[in-house]
Design an enzyme around this catalytic site. Structure first.
Site, mmCIF file in Angstrom:
data_model
loop_
_atom_site.group_PDB
_atom_site.id
_atom_site.type_symbol
_atom_site.label_atom_id
_atom_site.label_comp_id
_atom_site.label_asym_id
_atom_site.label_seq_id
_atom_site.Cartn_x
_atom_site.Cartn_y
_atom_site.Cartn_z
ATOM 1 N N ASP A 123 -17.760 6.178 -97.482
ATOM 2 C CA ASP A 123 -16.532 6.835 -97.936
ATOM 3 C C ASP A 123 -15.344 5.891 -97.692
ATOM 4 O O ASP A 123 -15.145 5.406 -96.584
ATOM 5 C CB ASP A 123 -16.327 8.142 -97.177
ATOM 6 C CG ASP A 123 -15.367 9.079 -97.876
ATOM 7 O OD1 ASP A 123 -14.331 8.605 -98.370
ATOM 8 O OD2 ASP A 123 -15.646 10.291 -97.933
ATOM 9 N N SER A 133 -12.020 12.309 -102.635
ATOM 10 C CA SER A 133 -13.481 12.238 -102.598
ATOM 11 C C SER A 133 -14.169 13.333 -103.401
ATOM 12 O O SER A 133 -15.333 13.188 -103.767
ATOM 13 C CB SER A 133 -13.977 12.310 -101.148
ATOM 14 O OG SER A 133 -13.531 11.204 -100.412
ATOM 15 N N ASP A 161 -18.024 18.874 -96.180
ATOM 16 C CA ASP A 161 -16.942 18.026 -96.652
ATOM 17 C C ASP A 161 -17.201 17.618 -98.106
ATOM 18 O O ASP A 161 -18.305 17.802 -98.645
ATOM 19 C CB ASP A 161 -16.818 16.796 -95.759
ATOM 20 C CG ASP A 161 -15.437 16.169 -95.795
ATOM 21 O OD1 ASP A 161 -14.499 16.818 -96.267
ATOM 22 O OD2 ASP A 161 -15.302 15.014 -95.340
ATOM 23 N N THR A 184 -17.732 14.901 -100.112
ATOM 24 C CA THR A 184 -18.807 14.065 -100.664
ATOM 25 C C THR A 184 -20.170 14.731 -100.568
ATOM 26 O O THR A 184 -20.884 14.816 -101.572
ATOM 27 C CB THR A 184 -18.806 12.689 -99.988
ATOM 28 O OG1 THR A 184 -17.516 12.075 -100.185
ATOM 29 C CG2 THR A 184 -19.874 11.790 -100.572
ATOM 30 N N ARG A 196 -12.060 22.004 -102.480
ATOM 31 C CA ARG A 196 -12.895 21.466 -101.405
ATOM 32 C C ARG A 196 -12.609 22.105 -100.054
ATOM 33 O O ARG A 196 -13.434 22.016 -99.133
ATOM 34 C CB ARG A 196 -12.693 19.952 -101.308
ATOM 35 C CG ARG A 196 -11.261 19.529 -101.033
ATOM 36 C CD ARG A 196 -11.088 18.016 -100.942
ATOM 37 N NE ARG A 196 -11.697 17.479 -99.750
ATOM 38 C CZ ARG A 196 -11.692 16.177 -99.438
ATOM 39 N NH1 ARG A 196 -11.139 15.299 -100.257
ATOM 40 N NH2 ARG A 196 -12.249 15.759 -98.329
ATOM 41 N N GLN A 252 -29.075 11.635 -100.611
ATOM 42 C CA GLN A 252 -27.720 11.085 -100.518
ATOM 43 C C GLN A 252 -27.349 10.998 -99.048
ATOM 44 O O GLN A 252 -27.453 11.991 -98.313
ATOM 45 C CB GLN A 252 -26.718 11.961 -101.259
ATOM 46 C CG GLN A 252 -25.278 11.458 -101.139
ATOM 47 C CD GLN A 252 -24.295 12.276 -101.961
ATOM 48 O OE1 GLN A 252 -24.377 12.307 -103.185
ATOM 49 N NE2 GLN A 252 -23.367 12.948 -101.289
ATOM 50 N N GLU A 310 -24.250 9.614 -96.441
ATOM 51 C CA GLU A 310 -22.854 9.169 -96.427
ATOM 52 C C GLU A 310 -22.394 8.783 -95.027
ATOM 53 O O GLU A 310 -22.573 9.528 -94.064
ATOM 54 C CB GLU A 310 -21.938 10.291 -96.945
ATOM 55 C CG GLU A 310 -20.474 9.877 -96.983
ATOM 56 C CD GLU A 310 -19.494 11.040 -96.920
ATOM 57 O OE1 GLU A 310 -18.333 10.849 -97.316
ATOM 58 O OE2 GLU A 310 -19.882 12.131 -96.453
ATOM 59 N N ASP A 332 -13.728 6.254 -94.107
ATOM 60 C CA ASP A 332 -12.522 6.769 -94.756
ATOM 61 C C ASP A 332 -11.605 7.483 -93.768
ATOM 62 O O ASP A 332 -10.395 7.251 -93.740
ATOM 63 C CB ASP A 332 -12.926 7.722 -95.882
ATOM 64 C CG ASP A 332 -11.744 8.495 -96.461
ATOM 65 O OD1 ASP A 332 -11.041 7.932 -97.310
ATOM 66 O OD2 ASP A 332 -11.538 9.661 -96.057
ATOM 67 N N LYS A 333 -12.179 8.336 -92.951
ATOM 68 C CA LYS A 333 -11.335 9.140 -92.066
ATOM 69 C C LYS A 333 -10.630 8.270 -91.029
ATOM 70 O O LYS A 333 -9.479 8.528 -90.656
ATOM 71 C CB LYS A 333 -12.169 10.237 -91.411
ATOM 72 C CG LYS A 333 -12.737 11.216 -92.447
ATOM 73 C CD LYS A 333 -13.436 12.381 -91.832
ATOM 74 C CE LYS A 333 -14.142 13.226 -92.887
ATOM 75 N NZ LYS A 333 -13.234 13.682 -93.965
ATOM 76 N N HIS A 383 -7.771 6.478 -92.798
ATOM 77 C CA HIS A 383 -6.600 7.358 -92.875
ATOM 78 C C HIS A 383 -5.797 7.311 -91.571
ATOM 79 O O HIS A 383 -4.573 7.428 -91.582
ATOM 80 C CB HIS A 383 -7.033 8.796 -93.150
ATOM 81 C CG HIS A 383 -7.317 9.083 -94.588
ATOM 82 N ND1 HIS A 383 -6.376 8.988 -95.576
ATOM 83 C CD2 HIS A 383 -8.473 9.465 -95.218
ATOM 84 C CE1 HIS A 383 -6.899 9.296 -96.752
ATOM 85 N NE2 HIS A 383 -8.185 9.592 -96.559
ATOM 86 N N ASP A 438 -16.796 5.854 -102.680
ATOM 87 C CA ASP A 438 -16.277 6.870 -103.586
ATOM 88 C C ASP A 438 -14.910 6.491 -104.140
ATOM 89 O O ASP A 438 -14.547 6.867 -105.245
ATOM 90 C CB ASP A 438 -16.235 8.244 -102.920
ATOM 91 C CG ASP A 438 -15.584 8.207 -101.550
ATOM 92 O OD1 ASP A 438 -15.149 7.125 -101.116
ATOM 93 O OD2 ASP A 438 -15.515 9.268 -100.900
ATOM 94 N N HIS A 439 -14.145 5.716 -103.376
ATOM 95 C CA HIS A 439 -12.823 5.286 -103.818
ATOM 96 C C HIS A 439 -12.368 4.161 -102.907
ATOM 97 O O HIS A 439 -12.944 3.926 -101.841
ATOM 98 C CB HIS A 439 -11.814 6.444 -103.761
ATOM 99 C CG HIS A 439 -11.774 7.119 -102.419
ATOM 100 N ND1 HIS A 439 -11.238 6.521 -101.294
ATOM 101 C CD2 HIS A 439 -12.237 8.323 -102.005
ATOM 102 C CE1 HIS A 439 -11.367 7.329 -100.263
ATOM 103 N NE2 HIS A 439 -11.978 8.441 -100.661
ATOM 104 N N HIS A 487 -5.601 6.581 -99.947
ATOM 105 C CA HIS A 487 -6.455 5.983 -100.965
ATOM 106 C C HIS A 487 -5.648 5.094 -101.905
ATOM 107 O O HIS A 487 -4.431 5.253 -102.047
ATOM 108 C CB HIS A 487 -7.143 7.063 -101.804
ATOM 109 C CG HIS A 487 -7.928 8.042 -101.013
ATOM 110 N ND1 HIS A 487 -8.484 9.171 -101.574
ATOM 111 C CD2 HIS A 487 -8.274 8.088 -99.695
ATOM 112 C CE1 HIS A 487 -9.127 9.856 -100.648
ATOM 113 N NE2 HIS A 487 -9.003 9.230 -99.504
#
Length: 562
Positions: A62, A115, A172, A174, A185, A333, A335, A340-341, A344, A382-383, A423
């Site tokens: 992520d 996400s 979450d 994803t 979400r 899948q 992740e 990502d977190k 941030h 994802d981004h 992001h």
């Protein structure tokens, strides 16, 4: 932080290593002049497999873009090191834009997405709006769109086993996009449905994300998010979502890594691992960027976090594959969400630790693929995010500096916000190995992954006169001597490189007797070979690479000392 991988060779240095006929004892790739003039066309041609994949393992970092990959690589391995994810034979770039709500049917483009729509993109093959999970766009955020079938649901419908694992809450964005359909979400549990009223079970809807995941009967669900499952359902009966999952769908609940290790099959029913109230703990303690001159220093290193009884992503991936492995194939899948977190939070050590852990999960997947070549592995994000490698500690709003594996300073900057980070809309890395992996090359959109994972109509490779399969090549590196008790307790560290192989086996022998056997990925890898007993004298490490073009054997002699 103890360096995560003290590789004797870099996986990405395969071509040069084989060309010069020997491996070095350094983690760095050889210099460009050391055999990098060898053409790789035949090697890549041998990797092309147009057949439909039987199993798919999708590994997601992520917020993992090329800048974050590079920062983690520089720190953990050095500038010339290579991760396992760098070794996948087919690599491309992937666009990640989404849509905005509006009157339709043509919705405005959202160039920077969260996400939810990005994960929905590869899950369904269609674009949607921020905050929305596997459901089409609409006039407003609170107005539901059309539910889109996901890859996981299609595998389930085809009678195959499915898994969905993460280091965040399993509810979450994803992980939820793989097997839930909802307009927001944030609607994780029955108590969180204020913006998703039509979806409430009491209103005849599919329920919260937590309820939908178990109603979809995903065979292996692992991650955090216990707090969403202890909420009462709103459909009456006084049940929590957890008790509903157990009584209605036969889920076995796992709460720590001991529980995870104890599960050996799905014969007793599906498994729901909830290892934290919300998100799981990152692998590293934080180093949070601050305004210049920034956090950290030229000698700062990351330190491992205390994670208690929580399993890491590679352990969850290994267990999920073990449980899902069957003759008919599966979809998984996995992740690494805390990249990502922690980005941030401008926490560079947290993000690095969980990216390195994602790479450990990639190694697990490649080990499985080495024995199951009909498995497609895809590694992507994802981004993009705003972590940037910069020239010095004044080159950003918020900066942090670390000492890398090279012994040199690495400074990263975050400049999208005065506090925290967000992001960006840049394209990101996508890499693949196995059947139909060649479809990720060039610049693709993340929605393209949907057709690849489900299996595109196979194409026909060129006939007579086409390049023949590359004859396999193997090379091996190991220390020249080692204490025999180290071999017994920790194992002999060995690095392997291979090309043109569909299977690579590594054996440890003493006087012709096999003491240990391991398999590695088709391009090699690092292993530790343990002997159950202390052996004095000469040991032989034997590597056998087999593939469409034949086989090759490489050996290395190691002497044990007392």
């Amino acid at each position: 932080m103890q360096r995560t991988r003290t590789s004797l060779i870099a996986t990405g240095a395969l071509t040069g290593l084989l060309a010069v006929g020997a491996l070095t004892s350094s983690a760095a790739s050889p210099a460009p002049e050391a055999g990098f003039d060898q053409d790789r066309s035949a090697e890549l041609a041998a990797e092309i497999d147009p057949s439909e994949p039987k199993s798919v393992i999708l590994l997601i970092g992520d917020g993992m873009d090329d800048s974050m990959i590079t920062a983690a690589r520089d720190y953990a391995l050095g500038a010339d090191g290579r991760f396992a994810l760098d070794s996948l034979p087919f690599t491309g770039a992937m666009t990640t834009h989404g849509l905005k709500v509006g009157p339709g049917p043509d919705y405005p483009v959202a160039y920077v997405s969260d996400s939810a729509p990005t994960a929905s993109g590869w899950s369904t093959g269609k674009k949607t709006v921020d905050g929305r999970l596997s459901q089409g766009p609409s006039t407003a955020a609170t107005v539901p769109g059309e539910d889109y079938r996901t890859v996981l649901e299609q595998f389930k419908e085809d009678g195959k086993l499915t898994g969905d694992i993460t280091t965040s809450e399993i509810t979450d964005a994803t992980p939820a996009a793989a097997a839930a359909h909802i307009n927001a979400r944030a609607c994780k549990g029955p108590a969180d449905m204020a913006t998703c009223l039509p979806a409430k079970k009491a209103n005849g809807g599919k329920g919260s994300i937590a309820e939908q995941l178990v109603d979809n009967e995903v065979d292996v669900l692992l991650g955090g998010g216990m707090s969403s499952y202890t909420q009462p359902t709103d459909a009456g009966g006084g049940q929590t979502v957890l008790s509903y999952a157990q009584q209605q769908h036969g889920y076995r609940v796992l709460e720590d890594k001991t529980d995870l290790a104890a599960v050996t099959s799905l014969a007793g029913g599906p498994v729901l691992g909830l290892f934290a109230p919300v998100n799981m703990t990152p692998m590293n303690n934080p180093l949070v960027a601050t305004p210049p001159p920034g956090a950290g220093s030229t000698t700062t290193e990351c330190t491992p976090a205390e994670r208690g009884d929580q399993p890491d992503l590679s352990a969850m991936t290994e267990k999920a594959i073990e449980l899902l492995d069957n003759p008919d194939g599966f979809f998984l899948q996995a992740e690494s969400a805390m990249i990502d977190k922690q980005e941030h939070s401008t926490d560079i050590c947290g993000a690095i630790g969980d990216l390195v852990e994602l790479d450990e999960a990639v190694e697990v997947a490649l080990d499985y693929q080495a024995e199951h070549p009909d498995t497609l592995i895809i590694v992507t994000g994802d981004h993009a995010h705003s972590t940037q490698i910069v020239g010095g500690n004044t080159d950003g709003k918020l900066t942090a500096t670390l000492e890398t594996a090279d012994g040199d300073p690495l400074t990263v900057a975050y400049s999208t916000s005065d506090v925290g980070s967000d992001h960006t809309g840049a394209q990101i890395r996508v890499a693949a190995s196995g059947p139909q992996a060649a479809n990720v090359t060039g610049v693709i959109d993340q929605t393209d992954l949907y057709a690849t994972m489900l299996g595109r109509t196979p194409s026909t490779l060129p006939g007579p006169g086409a390049p023949q399969p590359l004859a396999p090549q193997a090379a091996v590196a190991a220390v020249r001597s080692i204490d025999r008790d180290v071999v017994r307790r920790a194992g002999l560290p060995v690095s392997v490189a291979a090309a043109g192989a569909s299977k690579v086996t590594v054996q440890l022998l003493s006087k012709g007797r096999v003491l240990a056997t391991r398999t590695v990925g088709r391009t090699g890898g690092d292993v530790r070979l343990k002997s159950r007993r202390a052996v004095t004298g000469k040991l032989v490490v034997k590597v056998t690479a087999t593939g469409p073009g034949g086989s090759d054997v490489a050996t290395r002699t190691v002497r044990t000392t007392r």
